[in-house]
Design a protein around this motif. Sequence first.
Motif, PDB file in Angstrom:
ATOM      1  N   LYS A 297      84.407 144.646  -9.602  1.00 49.84           N
ATOM      2  CA  LYS A 297      84.806 144.746 -11.006  1.00 49.84           C
ATOM      3  C   LYS A 297      85.592 143.531 -11.485  1.00 49.84           C
ATOM      4  CE  LYS A 297      85.018 149.804 -11.272  1.00 49.84           C
ATOM      5  NZ  LYS A 297      85.918 150.978 -11.474  1.00 49.84           N
ATOM      6  N   GLU A 298      86.291 142.889 -10.552  1.00 49.04           N
ATOM      7  CA  GLU A 298      87.147 141.764 -10.929  1.00 49.04           C
ATOM      8  C   GLU A 298      86.465 140.416 -10.750  1.00 49.04           C
ATOM      9  OE1 GLU A 298      90.734 142.298 -11.906  1.00 49.04           O
ATOM     10  OE2 GLU A 298      89.515 144.066 -12.342  1.00 49.04           O
ATOM     11  N   SER A 299      85.168 140.401 -10.461  1.00 48.46           N
ATOM     12  CA  SER A 299      84.497 139.123 -10.162  1.00 48.46           C
ATOM     13  C   SER A 299      84.562 138.145 -11.326  1.00 48.46           C
ATOM     14  CB  SER A 299      83.047 139.366  -9.740  1.00 48.46           C
ATOM     15  OG  SER A 299      82.306 139.985 -10.780  1.00 48.46           O
ATOM     16  N   TRP A 300      84.624 138.650 -12.546  1.00 48.59           N
ATOM     17  CA  TRP A 300      84.686 137.755 -13.710  1.00 48.59           C
ATOM     18  C   TRP A 300      85.964 136.908 -13.703  1.00 48.59           C
ATOM     19  CZ3 TRP A 300      88.727 138.085 -17.166  1.00 48.59           C
ATOM     20  CH2 TRP A 300      89.522 139.245 -17.100  1.00 48.59           C
ATOM     21  N   ARG A 301      87.003 137.399 -13.043  1.00 48.50           N
ATOM     22  CA  ARG A 301      88.260 136.642 -12.983  1.00 48.50           C
ATOM     23  C   ARG A 301      88.130 135.365 -12.152  1.00 48.50           C
ATOM     24  NH1 ARG A 301      92.509 139.549 -14.984  1.00 48.50           N
ATOM     25  NH2 ARG A 301      92.267 141.812 -15.122  1.00 48.50           N
ATOM     26  N   PHE A 302      87.050 135.254 -11.396  1.00 47.20           N
ATOM     27  CA  PHE A 302      86.786 134.077 -10.566  1.00 47.20           C
ATOM     28  C   PHE A 302      85.453 133.442 -10.967  1.00 47.20           C
ATOM     29  CE2 PHE A 302      88.923 137.515  -8.352  1.00 47.20           C
ATOM     30  CZ  PHE A 302      90.102 136.916  -7.927  1.00 47.20           C
ATOM     31  N   GLY A 303      85.047 133.682 -12.225  1.00 45.89           N
ATOM     32  CA  GLY A 303      83.647 133.531 -12.616  1.00 45.89           C
ATOM     33  C   GLY A 303      83.099 132.155 -12.863  1.00 45.89           C
ATOM     34  N   GLY A 304      83.939 131.106 -12.989  1.00 47.30           N
ATOM     35  CA  GLY A 304      83.405 129.766 -13.219  1.00 47.30           C
ATOM     36  C   GLY A 304      83.085 129.513 -14.682  1.00 47.30           C
ATOM     37  N   GLY A 305      82.085 128.667 -14.922  1.00 54.44           N
ATOM     38  CA  GLY A 305      81.702 128.331 -16.300  1.00 54.44           C
ATOM     39  C   GLY A 305      82.436 127.121 -16.845  1.00 54.44           C
ATOM     40  N   SER A 306      82.206 125.955 -16.209  1.00 55.08           N
ATOM     41  CA  SER A 306      82.828 124.702 -16.668  1.00 55.08           C
ATOM     42  C   SER A 306      82.201 124.232 -17.980  1.00 55.08           C
ATOM     43  CB  SER A 306      82.648 123.604 -15.616  1.00 55.08           C
ATOM     44  OG  SER A 306      83.348 123.907 -14.432  1.00 55.08           O
ATOM     45  N   GLN A 330      79.382 129.114  -6.484  1.00 56.97           N
ATOM     46  CA  GLN A 330      78.079 128.502  -6.688  1.00 56.97           C
ATOM     47  C   GLN A 330      77.113 128.907  -5.578  1.00 56.97           C
ATOM     48  OE1 GLN A 330      78.383 124.331  -7.307  1.00 56.97           O
ATOM     49  NE2 GLN A 330      76.227 124.018  -7.750  1.00 56.97           N
ATOM     50  N   ALA A 331      75.864 129.172  -5.953  1.00 56.06           N
ATOM     51  CA  ALA A 331      74.745 129.442  -5.044  1.00 56.06           C
ATOM     52  C   ALA A 331      74.799 130.818  -4.393  1.00 56.06           C
ATOM     53  CB  ALA A 331      74.626 128.362  -3.957  1.00 56.06           C
ATOM     54  N   ALA A 332      75.953 131.421  -4.220  1.00 58.30           N
ATOM     55  CA  ALA A 332      76.085 132.718  -3.558  1.00 58.30           C
ATOM     56  C   ALA A 332      76.323 133.805  -4.604  1.00 58.30           C
ATOM     57  CB  ALA A 332      77.227 132.683  -2.558  1.00 58.30           C
ATOM     58  N   GLY A 333      75.401 134.767  -4.700  1.00 57.83           N
ATOM     59  CA  GLY A 333      75.486 135.748  -5.779  1.00 57.83           C
ATOM     60  C   GLY A 333      75.968 137.125  -5.388  1.00 57.83           C
ATOM     61  N   GLU A 334      76.144 137.414  -4.082  1.00 57.31           N
ATOM     62  CA  GLU A 334      76.456 138.783  -3.668  1.00 57.31           C
ATOM     63  C   GLU A 334      77.779 139.289  -4.243  1.00 57.31           C
ATOM     64  OE1 GLU A 334      74.579 136.910   0.097  1.00 57.31           O
ATOM     65  OE2 GLU A 334      75.759 136.258  -1.640  1.00 57.31           O
ATOM     66  N   SER A 335      78.753 138.398  -4.380  1.00 58.62           N
ATOM     67  CA  SER A 335      80.073 138.834  -4.838  1.00 58.62           C
ATOM     68  C   SER A 335      80.210 138.803  -6.358  1.00 58.62           C
ATOM     69  CB  SER A 335      81.159 137.953  -4.214  1.00 58.62           C
ATOM     70  OG  SER A 335      80.950 136.592  -4.554  1.00 58.62           O
ATOM     71  N   ARG A 336      79.123 138.537  -7.064  1.00 56.86           N
ATOM     72  CA  ARG A 336      79.160 138.516  -8.535  1.00 56.86           C
ATOM     73  C   ARG A 336      77.888 139.174  -9.096  1.00 56.86           C
ATOM     74  NH1 ARG A 336      75.825 134.104  -9.625  1.00 56.86           N
ATOM     75  NH2 ARG A 336      75.884 132.370  -8.131  1.00 56.86           N
ATOM     76  N   PRO A 337      77.677 140.464  -8.824  1.00 57.62           N
ATOM     77  CA  PRO A 337      76.492 141.145  -9.348  1.00 57.62           C
ATOM     78  C   PRO A 337      76.461 141.104 -10.870  1.00 57.62           C
ATOM     79  CG  PRO A 337      78.079 142.728  -8.500  1.00 57.62           C
ATOM     80  CD  PRO A 337      78.550 141.387  -8.072  1.00 57.62           C
ATOM     81  N   GLY A 338      75.234 141.076 -11.414  1.00 54.69           N
ATOM     82  CA  GLY A 338      75.068 141.037 -12.862  1.00 54.69           C
ATOM     83  C   GLY A 338      74.579 139.702 -13.341  1.00 54.69           C
ATOM     84  N   ASP A 339      74.464 139.563 -14.670  1.00 48.10           N
ATOM     85  CA  ASP A 339      73.936 138.340 -15.275  1.00 48.10           C
ATOM     86  C   ASP A 339      74.961 137.218 -15.298  1.00 48.10           C
ATOM     87  OD1 ASP A 339      71.677 139.841 -15.730  1.00 48.10           O
ATOM     88  OD2 ASP A 339      72.156 140.274 -17.824  1.00 48.10           O
ATOM     89  N   ASN A 340      76.257 137.558 -15.176  1.00 46.19           N
ATOM     90  CA  ASN A 340      77.348 136.575 -15.158  1.00 46.19           C
ATOM     91  C   ASN A 340      77.469 135.819 -16.480  1.00 46.19           C
ATOM     92  OD1 ASN A 340      76.211 135.774 -11.831  1.00 46.19           O
ATOM     93  ND2 ASN A 340      77.627 137.392 -12.402  1.00 46.19           N
ATOM     94  N   LEU A 341      77.548 136.605 -17.569  1.00 45.61           N
ATOM     95  CA  LEU A 341      77.751 136.030 -18.895  1.00 45.61           C
ATOM     96  C   LEU A 341      79.124 135.344 -18.959  1.00 45.61           C
ATOM     97  CD1 LEU A 341      76.513 139.095 -20.988  1.00 45.61           C
ATOM     98  CD2 LEU A 341      75.206 137.056 -20.381  1.00 45.61           C
ATOM     99  N   TYR A 342      79.321 134.219 -19.656  1.00 43.05           N
ATOM    100  CA  TYR A 342      78.361 133.442 -20.417  1.00 43.05           C
ATOM    101  C   TYR A 342      77.973 132.156 -19.674  1.00 43.05           C
ATOM    102  CZ  TYR A 342      79.865 136.517 -24.121  1.00 43.05           C
ATOM    103  OH  TYR A 342      80.150 137.631 -24.855  1.00 43.05           O
TER     104      TYR A 342
END
Length: 599
Positions: A297-306, A330-342
């Motif tokens: 649930k908290e993955s967006w807090r580490f979500g990136g997006g430079s 980057q490259a590893a998606g298991e810990s960030r399920p979903g589309d990862n907006l924006y």
Amino acid sequence: MTFIRRLIVASALCLLGPPAVAAAIDDARLQSADQDAANWILPGRDYGDRRFSPLKDISRETVKRLVPKWIYQTGTAATFQTTPLVADGVMYVTAPFSHVMAVDARTGREIWRYEHKAATKKLCCGPANRGASLGYGRVYVATVDARLVALDQSTGKVVWDVALDPAATDGPSEDRGSISPGDATLKGAVSGATGVGANAAPLVYDGKIIIGITGVGYGLHLDSDRPGAPLGAVVGVAGRYGRPGFLAAYDAATGKEVWRFDTTKEGWEGEFLEKTAYGEKLPRDAAAEKAAAPDHKESWRFGGGSIWHAPALDTKTGLIYFGVGNPSPQAAGESRPGDNLYTSSLVALDARTGRFVWSYQQTPHDLWGYDVASPPSLFDVEVGGRTVAAVGQASKLGWYFVHDRATGALLFKSEPYSPQSNLFHAPTPDGVVVAPGVGGGVNWSPAAVDPASQMAFVAAMHWPATYRSQVIPAADGKPEVRYFSIEPVSEGTYGILAAIDLKAGGKIAWSTKLPQPLIGGALATAGGLVFTGEGGGDFSAFDAATGEKLWSFNCGAGVNAPPISFAVDGKQYVAVAAGGSQIWGFRQGGAVIVFGLPD
């Protein structure tokens, strides 16, 4: 010094005359920059970011006579990506490590110099800076250590200096765990990838300075076997690494933050799309991702997006348009399920308030590093018999996307301008070669758009990469570690300068193959020319109608920066930074070279 030598020097200085002085630049002048043929006062020349000059004395017929007129040495030999600005005979240049210089645009003589002293040695993204901005009697620069500095336009003295993100830390959110620099599986030492910074030119508008941060799309950068280039591979490890990126506006007079838009937010999971918005299938198990989402649930807090560039601005609606970088890790998606907006999206905001208007995600749940890194351009295009205010963007994916500026609806995407193979293929244990690779079809290199001919010109590349999924077995009480690597291929790469016919729905009008991948960007002019540079040092002019190379000059270091054109005393010039790029392995230097026709 002897009396005669002093007399000679004094006489020479008299002949040169006093340094040029530029007038303060207000909002009215910025908004009319497109009509100001002589000057280049915004990063993309105008708010629409078209990088098109209406000057035409240097033309198809005259370009063969183009010669260097002066060379300015910044004194810093490092990755050089600046777009110079020119106002009233004064050129403003940013050098690597965020130094700023004002130079007489007639002679190349330095007027003033600001030496930036970074607060940290942990630079997230190297020393490069992509330019300054002008407004209200000041020069604004965003720095490698994530600061925003306002300088007096006449003297270069600091007016104010603020941290873009006072809460930022120098390191990732958690330790890398079992991945160690000495692990033989990783084939090299880890270099960098921590901290935040800024390298884009800020956007000045309506009393505000708008800028974003970089370095938040966490990945481990490994040393390369290629001499002079550190980037051999990017390694992704699932976990709570990184932080959210943002674009923010600051008060031009004080540096106080006015609004902020975070590029990742709660609810970033989106719709768990199994196809892109334009119909390409993605290698996703949506059901498994949805099942895993409650644990992240908290993955967006580490979500990136430079944010890698200055936004484009529609002065009629007050909307800004900009691209967002890849998600973290980057490259590893298991810990960030979903589309990862924006992340990996083109986004539109209200420039005055930061209010979200729309977004278009080019790569949901990005595993390939397909940042929206090249700045968008604004133009009108005819679609289905009607004229539409559009925004176009040269993507890493190899397509030029054209959207309705008001709604974000995709009007069309171009034919591919760079080869595509195994696009959106999942990494495999044996490795799969994907093109475009992590460098993209177009990297950060700005495109140029000729609004009259309705042509967009892109500086692109063919540089595939091998994508692997690998496992370090459990041992000595340490758990198994799964990781992903993206390694650019070392042979068979080349550059592509391509013209995209916007009035024909994105058909490729012509494409010219060049020896090296193109990093730096394009300039188009009313003289029927397109200028771009190469890593081997060639700076060249091409016929905008056919792609034929008409002129070339070797600058001695890689030309990996966007060219500009300006006029002083009624004479047209073309300028470009020649300083190469360490990350791409191109020879470094520190020169700005200005070309013109013989007197």
